[in-house]
Each structure stands twice: as C-alpha cells, then as structure tokens.
Design a protein around this motif. Structure first.
Motif, mmCIF file in Angstrom:
data_model
loop_
_atom_site.group_PDB
_atom_site.id
_atom_site.type_symbol
_atom_site.label_atom_id
_atom_site.label_comp_id
_atom_site.label_asym_id
_atom_site.label_seq_id
_atom_site.Cartn_x
_atom_site.Cartn_y
_atom_site.Cartn_z
ATOM 1 N N VAL A 379 81.552 54.821 1.429
ATOM 2 C CA VAL A 379 82.642 55.667 1.897
ATOM 3 C C VAL A 379 83.813 54.857 1.291
ATOM 4 C CG1 VAL A 379 84.218 56.355 3.854
ATOM 5 C CG2 VAL A 379 81.646 56.503 4.066
ATOM 6 N N LEU A 380 84.329 53.903 1.294
ATOM 7 C CA LEU A 380 85.289 53.012 0.878
ATOM 8 C C LEU A 380 85.486 53.417 -0.800
ATOM 9 C CD1 LEU A 380 85.510 49.777 3.043
ATOM 10 C CD2 LEU A 380 86.934 51.952 3.048
ATOM 11 N N THR A 381 84.289 53.400 -1.235
ATOM 12 C CA THR A 381 84.367 53.281 -2.848
ATOM 13 C C THR A 381 84.337 54.761 -3.431
ATOM 14 O OG1 THR A 381 83.035 51.489 -2.918
ATOM 15 C CG2 THR A 381 82.909 52.691 -4.868
ATOM 16 N N PHE A 382 83.819 55.726 -2.885
ATOM 17 C CA PHE A 382 83.833 57.037 -3.332
ATOM 18 C C PHE A 382 84.952 58.009 -2.685
ATOM 19 C CE2 PHE A 382 79.511 55.540 -4.540
ATOM 20 C CZ PHE A 382 79.367 56.117 -5.784
ATOM 21 N N GLN A 383 85.348 57.658 -1.571
ATOM 22 C CA GLN A 383 86.503 58.248 -0.892
ATOM 23 C C GLN A 383 86.365 59.505 -0.345
ATOM 24 O OE1 GLN A 383 89.664 56.767 -0.622
ATOM 25 N NE2 GLN A 383 88.460 54.917 -0.682
ATOM 26 N N ASN A 384 85.478 60.533 -1.025
ATOM 27 C CA ASN A 384 85.286 61.842 -0.599
ATOM 28 C C ASN A 384 83.780 62.088 -0.716
ATOM 29 O OD1 ASN A 384 85.253 63.301 -3.044
ATOM 30 N ND2 ASN A 384 87.333 62.283 -3.125
ATOM 31 N N SER A 385 83.399 63.425 -0.128
ATOM 32 C CA SER A 385 82.223 63.901 -0.204
ATOM 33 C C SER A 385 81.587 64.582 -1.714
ATOM 34 C CB SER A 385 81.728 65.027 0.846
ATOM 35 O OG SER A 385 82.751 65.861 0.493
ATOM 36 N N SER A 386 82.805 64.903 -2.120
ATOM 37 C CA SER A 386 82.544 65.463 -3.755
ATOM 38 C C SER A 386 82.073 64.240 -4.688
ATOM 39 C CB SER A 386 83.901 66.125 -4.019
ATOM 40 O OG SER A 386 84.081 67.450 -3.609
ATOM 41 N N ASN A 387 82.739 63.068 -4.892
ATOM 42 C CA ASN A 387 82.178 61.904 -5.306
ATOM 43 C C ASN A 387 80.953 61.646 -5.079
ATOM 44 O OD1 ASN A 387 84.913 62.100 -6.745
ATOM 45 N ND2 ASN A 387 85.846 60.713 -5.441
ATOM 46 N N LEU A 388 80.557 61.630 -3.855
ATOM 47 C CA LEU A 388 79.331 61.104 -3.241
ATOM 48 C C LEU A 388 78.220 61.976 -3.747
ATOM 49 C CD1 LEU A 388 79.970 59.720 0.478
ATOM 50 C CD2 LEU A 388 78.653 58.473 -1.665
ATOM 51 N N ALA A 389 78.783 63.356 -3.849
ATOM 52 C CA ALA A 389 77.596 64.219 -4.266
ATOM 53 C C ALA A 389 76.801 63.884 -5.528
ATOM 54 C CB ALA A 389 78.122 65.618 -4.299
ATOM 55 N N SER A 390 77.621 63.260 -6.565
ATOM 56 C CA SER A 390 76.898 62.658 -7.833
ATOM 57 C C SER A 390 76.135 61.747 -7.492
ATOM 58 C CB SER A 390 78.202 62.283 -8.493
ATOM 59 O OG SER A 390 79.197 63.316 -9.069
ATOM 60 N N ALA A 391 76.305 60.825 -6.508
ATOM 61 C CA ALA A 391 75.601 59.702 -6.256
ATOM 62 C C ALA A 391 73.957 60.534 -5.335
ATOM 63 C CB ALA A 391 75.978 58.837 -5.691
ATOM 64 N N TYR A 392 74.295 61.539 -4.855
ATOM 65 C CA TYR A 392 73.174 62.030 -3.739
ATOM 66 C C TYR A 392 71.989 62.560 -4.423
ATOM 67 C CZ TYR A 392 71.749 63.937 0.672
ATOM 68 O OH TYR A 392 71.024 64.197 1.752
ATOM 69 N N GLY A 393 72.101 63.447 -5.305
ATOM 70 C CA GLY A 393 70.922 64.211 -5.868
ATOM 71 C C GLY A 393 69.901 63.281 -6.491
ATOM 72 N N ILE A 394 69.999 62.398 -7.167
ATOM 73 C CA ILE A 394 69.100 61.727 -7.993
ATOM 74 C C ILE A 394 68.054 61.137 -7.291
ATOM 75 C CG2 ILE A 394 70.397 59.416 -8.337
ATOM 76 C CD1 ILE A 394 69.489 59.984 -11.394
ATOM 77 N N ALA A 395 68.434 60.479 -6.024
ATOM 78 C CA ALA A 395 67.507 59.799 -5.318
ATOM 79 C C ALA A 395 66.343 60.825 -4.588
ATOM 80 C CB ALA A 395 68.100 59.049 -4.119
ATOM 81 N N VAL A 396 67.163 61.981 -4.365
ATOM 82 C CA VAL A 396 66.351 63.008 -3.610
ATOM 83 C C VAL A 396 65.397 63.738 -4.610
ATOM 84 C CG1 VAL A 396 66.416 65.181 -2.258
ATOM 85 C CG2 VAL A 396 67.835 63.583 -2.097
ATOM 86 N N THR A 397 65.918 64.077 -5.857
ATOM 87 C CA THR A 397 64.951 64.727 -6.863
ATOM 88 C C THR A 397 63.885 63.772 -7.412
ATOM 89 O OG1 THR A 397 66.686 64.177 -8.440
ATOM 90 C CG2 THR A 397 66.813 66.487 -7.642
ATOM 91 N N GLY A 398 64.339 62.443 -7.411
ATOM 92 C CA GLY A 398 63.417 61.506 -7.954
ATOM 93 C C GLY A 398 62.316 61.411 -7.007
ATOM 94 N N ALA A 399 62.584 61.323 -5.697
ATOM 95 C CA ALA A 399 61.307 61.307 -4.863
ATOM 96 C C ALA A 399 60.666 62.667 -4.639
ATOM 97 C CB ALA A 399 61.902 61.056 -3.179
ATOM 98 N N MET A 400 61.255 63.894 -4.911
ATOM 99 C CA MET A 400 60.680 65.179 -4.935
ATOM 100 C C MET A 400 59.662 64.923 -5.966
ATOM 101 S SD MET A 400 63.740 67.418 -3.968
ATOM 102 C CE MET A 400 63.062 68.970 -4.779
ATOM 103 N N PHE A 401 60.092 64.803 -7.087
ATOM 104 C CA PHE A 401 59.280 64.576 -8.360
ATOM 105 C C PHE A 401 57.942 63.999 -8.237
ATOM 106 C CE2 PHE A 401 57.877 63.284 -12.848
ATOM 107 C CZ PHE A 401 58.051 64.847 -13.357
ATOM 108 N N ILE A 402 58.149 62.556 -7.423
ATOM 109 C CA ILE A 402 56.926 61.699 -7.291
ATOM 110 C C ILE A 402 56.082 62.358 -6.359
ATOM 111 C CG2 ILE A 402 56.485 59.517 -6.255
ATOM 112 C CD1 ILE A 402 58.958 58.481 -7.555
ATOM 113 N N ASP A 403 56.493 63.063 -5.302
ATOM 114 C CA ASP A 403 55.738 63.870 -4.185
ATOM 115 C C ASP A 403 55.091 64.845 -5.119
ATOM 116 O OD1 ASP A 403 56.673 62.219 -2.014
ATOM 117 O OD2 ASP A 403 58.156 63.516 -1.449
ATOM 118 N N THR A 404 55.530 65.433 -6.005
ATOM 119 C CA THR A 404 54.734 66.387 -6.846
ATOM 120 C C THR A 404 53.720 65.877 -7.682
ATOM 121 O OG1 THR A 404 56.769 67.729 -7.122
ATOM 122 C CG2 THR A 404 55.112 68.239 -8.496
#
Length: 646
Positions: A379-404
């Motif tokens: 929270v202190l580093t990225f400051q807002n949710s838009s900046n955090l969105a850049s970090a969010y997707g890659i963990a989820v899509t990586g786990a989804m691809f492995i599940d596939t």
C-alpha cells in the motif's frame, strides 16, 4: 527429522451424498449461501477496478463504441470460458475426496503417477502454483480495500488524502483479528455479500434498461473486431480484462468447504448474473455519456453508476465486501500452508485452532504477520489500486495456467479421456490462459515483478525443505539398525523400568536415533516401548477405521503407525486413545514421549548446493517443535539431540 510426519500414498473413495430429501435440499441451500459469503468475495469485488483498468491502466483505450463493446464482450466470454467452463464445470470434477486446490490436485496425481518418470513434473507445477498463491494473497487485500476506500474521492474529491490512512487502518485491523478466528464474524459474511451482489446487479440492470444496446456485447464478434482493429493494444488489454476473473482459482481451492453442487448453484444462479449485470451496466453508462463526461466517469465507473445520494452507502458496502474478500484470501493462505506442512513442503509452524467444532478454522501467526507486513509495504509503495493492478494479474494468470497444465494431466492420465475429445477443449484453455499470462508478462517492469519475486522465494523454500527432508530420511534409513536385531539384544542387556515410552520416528523401518541414545546414556528400557510413525497420506481425510496400524515386535516392543489426511489435525494423544492393540490402553500420566532433534553438519560430499544446505539448516532450527505440532503433553516430552551430515 525422525519426529516428523511422513507422506504415503492413500486410496480415494467417492463421497456418498443423500438425494431427494427436503433436508438435503435445505443443507445445499445453506451451503450455497455460505459460499456466496466466503468463496465469491474475491471475484465479486473485481468490478471495482477491472473495467476501469482496461481503459485507464498501463495501456489506455479510447472510450468509443468499438472499444467499450469489445471489452465488455471479452469480459463476458472470459467469465464464460475461464470461470464457468474451465473451473466450475470441469476443474471442480478433479477433487481429492472433495478437496480442491493445487496441492490437493498434486496429491491426487502423485497417488497415480508415483512410479512414473514424469510424476515430478506434476509436483513441480503444483508447488510453483502454491508459491504464486502467496503473492496473490498479499496483493488481494491491498488492491481490494484500496479500490473500495478510493470511492470516497467520488463522494468528496477533497478526501483523497485520507484514502491510504483509512485503508491501512482497515487492513491492520483485519490482520489483528485473525487470531480470534472467523467463526464469530463468519455469520455476517453471507448477508453482507448477498446485499452487495444484489446491489451491484441492480445498479447494472438500471443502466442496461436505459441503454440496451450494450447487450450486443454478448456477440463474440465484437471481441474479435476489437482485436482486428487494435491488434497489439487489444492483446495488452487482456492484462486488465483478466482482473474480471481473478478469484476463479479460489473457487477450486475452497471447494472442500462447501462442495461442488452448492458452489455451482451459487455461481450459476446468483453470483455470475450479478457480476455480468454490473459489467454490462458500466459499459452501458460509458456508452451513453459524451466524451468529456465519459473520461471523468471511467476513473471510477463502479461508484458513478449509483445515484449521488447512494454513493457513500455504496462505498461502505463495497469496503465491507473487500474486507470479506481479503479475509477469505488470508484464511486460504492458512489452509494452503497447513496442507504444505502436512505434505512435507514447509517446516512445521505454530498452528492454532480457532474453533472447537470446525477443524478447518486455523490461525498460523507467522503467515499472518508476514502477509500483513507485505500488504502494508504494498500500500505504501504503490499508493493506489491502479498501480497495484499491474502487480496483480501475473500471479493469478500464472496460477491459472499451471492449473490448466495439471487438469490436462488429470484428463489424460486419471480420467483417460479420448484425445479427440480432450485436445480441442484443452487447446481452448491453453490459448485463453496462455494469452492472459503472456499479456501480463508485459507488466513485470511496472509491478508484476513483485508476485514473481514472492513466488520465486516461496518456490525455493518449498523445494529446499522437501529436498533436504528427502536427503535426511535417506541418510537416516541407511544408518538405521534393524528393529528385530535391536529388540533381541536390548531386551536382555538393559534394565526395564515401569511405564510406556513412545519414540517418534519418521520411518516405519529401523530403530529411531532417540531410542539408541536413550539406551546409550540412560541404560534403561521402559516395560512397554512404542515406536510411533505418523503418516500423512495423499488424501484430505483418513477414516477412523484406517487410522491405526500396529505390529507386535515381542519383548514389550510395538511398532505403531497413525495415518492422517493432509487436511486433518495431527493430534497424537487423541489418536492414541483409540488404540487397543498395544497391550494396555495409553495413560498419558505414565507415558513419556522421546523426540529426536538433529543438528546438521557440513558434508564432504553435499547433495545440495551450499547455500540451499544452509537455508535448510536454518529452517530446521526455526521449525516449530514436534511437541507442539503433534499436540504432545508438555510435561511428558524428552528431547534427545544428534548430529547428521547432509
């Protein structure tokens, strides 16, 4: 370690469920309602930022008809293919005695691929998916709560300076109450989430009724046209569109809490319609506005949809929903860690049970504080949710691809589907999930490095611990004395004393080092000696009739095996109360537990790299004691140390 649980293969059996009764239907309805409150919080709060980020994120799009219809169409078909078809319809079939999640899936595959030369591939994939989950569990609370609290700026633009302090206060409070468990506040979750989904669905329907042309987005041609028109920008937009399906992997992971049928009913009958109505409503509202108003509204379309007098209540409701979504992810991290400990991928950690009736409600202090510190720094580093969105997707899509990848192995190896049937379906999943993952890789420089870094560290820890334990077990087995030789020689050479001595052993063969050291230094043997091995099997639960295995070795010696599933609590004293085959019953007041604790020495021929050897030794020193892990009475434990090379 000789006092650690070991892992063995377990058989699977199908759950027997009653059908056709009103009582059963009521139970399913209650479970479906509970799932709405717990499981769907993560994916349910995605409308707060998913549609917005597609247009104003790292790769902004024009707010015109072709882009709005294209994005809404992509969201609809992503939700249909990824969540509905891949996870809810197919992946949920790959349960391990009712339990879901990457590690449960790995345990299921290991039981049938143990002797296969490719079995290690499934294990490695599952471990990496678990590692990525920890990155996801850190980002989800931060982005969810921040995006909700940012709604205050819609109500009153001058409140922007309060967003981060309020978000941090809520997040810290969330982690502070974890030790109390979710039992007391869990009853509030379902009604709140029910109102939340009903509200966002209603707001969306109002906009759809006013501007029904948005319904054209059901046609996949608009998604195709988006790609034809924009090409690379459309591909990059997938990195934000995927935020609409974040949380889909949690549906599979939490399946064991509610069951497939209740979760499918909740998804098809309530959650999916509400989410789609809201996404379509956001698109309809943007299409209806002129360019200037649309540019302002896209900064927070979720809250702008509501009438002005309802925006503050909506901010409060959304904040409560994100609080619940964060709670579910944190609880999930506790469950995943517990599974990883039982399956031998993580050192023993202190685990506290927060409910007397629900075994699954646990609290792991180390995990809680580690995630809390990470969330605060995010929270202190990225400051807002838009900046955090850049970090969010890659963990989820990586786990989804492995599940596939894992579900592909299940289809071919376990279900034995015909290739002509499985390949086309898997091709769709790999293309969709692969495209999402590839699009998110472009976010690595702007924040996507964080979950990858967390995943890499977690992966190193998981694999180092598993490898180190494997080497230790092998070395101990090579040096172990056969139990038959020991019982014959020791029974007549040492003084027998009253009482029962239980020696914890990781292997069901040989003599544990604690027993050898006890005779060497104390020169006594108890009148009853039990060599106890705790086996963690590749199934979530072990039935009571399969719990105990006993072998009478003669001369007052017994070899006892206690079997547990990887989702069960390893309460040894409680299990010993059910053992009748070791002579007399166990009385904790006359029973002593002997544990081994190894000190590692550098080997002349190390089987691991030096830095991994040092990491393993550090984890070994800092692991929770076997006394706490096995719930042994503190005043009945004797610990004997020994040295070992690895």
């Amino acid at each position: 370690m000789s006092d650690e649980p070991s892992q063995t293969n377990g058989k699977r059996d199908s759950a027997v469920r009653p059908h056709g009764s009103r009582q059963h239907n009521n139970a399913v309805a209650k479970l479906a309602a509970g799932a709405i409150g717990i499981v769907f919080g993560d994916i349910g709060t995605s409308p707060l930022y998913a549609f917005r980020e597609t247009f104003i994120g790292a790769h902004p799009l024009d707010l015109d008809r072709i882009h709005v219809l294209g994005v809404v169409s992509l969201i609809f078909w992503s939700m249909t293919l990824v969540v509905t078809l891949q996870y809810v319809t197919i992946t949920m079939r790959a349960d391990n005695k009712g339990q879901g999640g990457s590690l449960a899936l790995v345990a299921l595959l290991t039981s049938v691929m143990r002797k296969s030369r490719f079995g290690w591939v499934a294990v490695l994939l599952g471990v990496f998916a678990t590692a990525l989950f920890y990155g996801d569990s850190m980002i989800t609370p931060a982005i969810s709560v921040l995006s909700a609290v940012e709604g205050l700026t819609v109500v009153q633009p001058g409140l922007g300076h309060l967003v981060i302090p309020i978000a941090l206060t809520l997040l810290i409070f969330l982690f502070l109450i974890q030790s109390r468990g979710t039992a007391k506040i869990g009853a509030l979750f379902a009604p709140i989430m029910f109102v939340y989904f009903l509200t966002i669905g209603t707001l969306g329907i109002i906009q759809i009724v006013l501007h029904p042309s948005i319904l054209l987005a059901f046609n996949p041609w608009y998604a195709v046209q988006f790609f034809i028109t924009d090409g690379m920008r459309a591909f990059l937009a997938l990195g934000s569109v995927v935020l609409a399906v974040t949380g889909s992997e949690a549906l599979f992971a939490d399946m064991g809490h509610f069951g497939k049928k209740p979760m499918r009913i909740a998804w098809y009958g309530f959650v999916m319609p509400a989410l789609l109505c809201n996404y379509f409503g956001q698109g309809a509202m943007i299409l209806a506005l002129d360019a200037a108003d649309a540019a302002e509204a896209i900064k927070s379309p979720f809250f702008i949809m509501a009438p002005e007098f309802l925006r503050l209540p909506l901010v409060i409701l959304a904040t409560m929903a994100t609080f619940i979504a964060s709670q579910a992810v944190i609880s999930g991290s506790f469950s995943v860690t517990h599974q990883a400990i039982q399956l031998g991928f993580i050192p023993r950690l202190s685990i506290k049970h927060t409910s007397a009736s629900e075994a699954g409600q646990i609290y792991i202090p180390f995990v809680n504080w580690a995630i809390m510190i990470s969330v605060i720094l995010l929270v202190l580093t990225f400051q807002n949710s838009s900046n955090l969105a850049s970090a969010y997707g890659i963990a989820v899509t990586g786990a989804m691809f492995i599940d596939t990848c894992l579900i592909a192995i299940v289809m071919v190896v376990l279900w034995k589907w015909k290739l002509w049937y499985a390949v086309p379906l898997l091709a769709i999943f790999f293309i969709v999930d692969g495209a999402y993952f590839a699009a998110n890789l472009t976010k690595v420089p702007s924040g996507g490095w964080f979950p990858l870094a967390v995943g890499a560290v977690a992966f190193v820890i998981l694999t180092t611990w598993a490898k180190g334990r494997q080497i230790m077990r092998k070395n101990m087995a090579e040096a172990a004395m056969p139990i038959e030789i020991f019982t014959k020689s020791a029974a007549n050479s040492a003084t027998r004393v009253p009482g029962t001595a239980i020696f914890m052993a990781s292997s069901s063969v040989g003599v544990p080092s604690a027993l050898l050291h006890n005779i060497k230094h104390n020169k006594v043997i108890h009148e009853r000696v039990v060599i106890l091995t705790v086996n963690i099997q590749d199934v979530p639960t072990v039935e009571p009739e399969d719990r105990v295995g006993v072998k009478d070795l003669g001369q007052g010696f017994y070899r006892l095996v206690l079997n547990f599933g990887f989702m069960q609590e390893t309460d040894v004293p409680k299990a010993l109360k059910t053992v009748k085959e070791c002579g007399m019953e166990f009385d904790m007041m006359t029973t002593s537990f002997f544990l081994s604790r190894q000190t590692l020495l550098p080997s002349k021929k190390p089987e691991m790299m030096v830095w991994r050897e040092k990491l393993f030794a550090w984890m070994l020193r800092n692991a929770a004691t076997a006394m706490e892990f096995f719930k042994l009475p503190t005043n009945r434990v004797v610990e004997l140390g020994s040295q070992m090379e690895i």
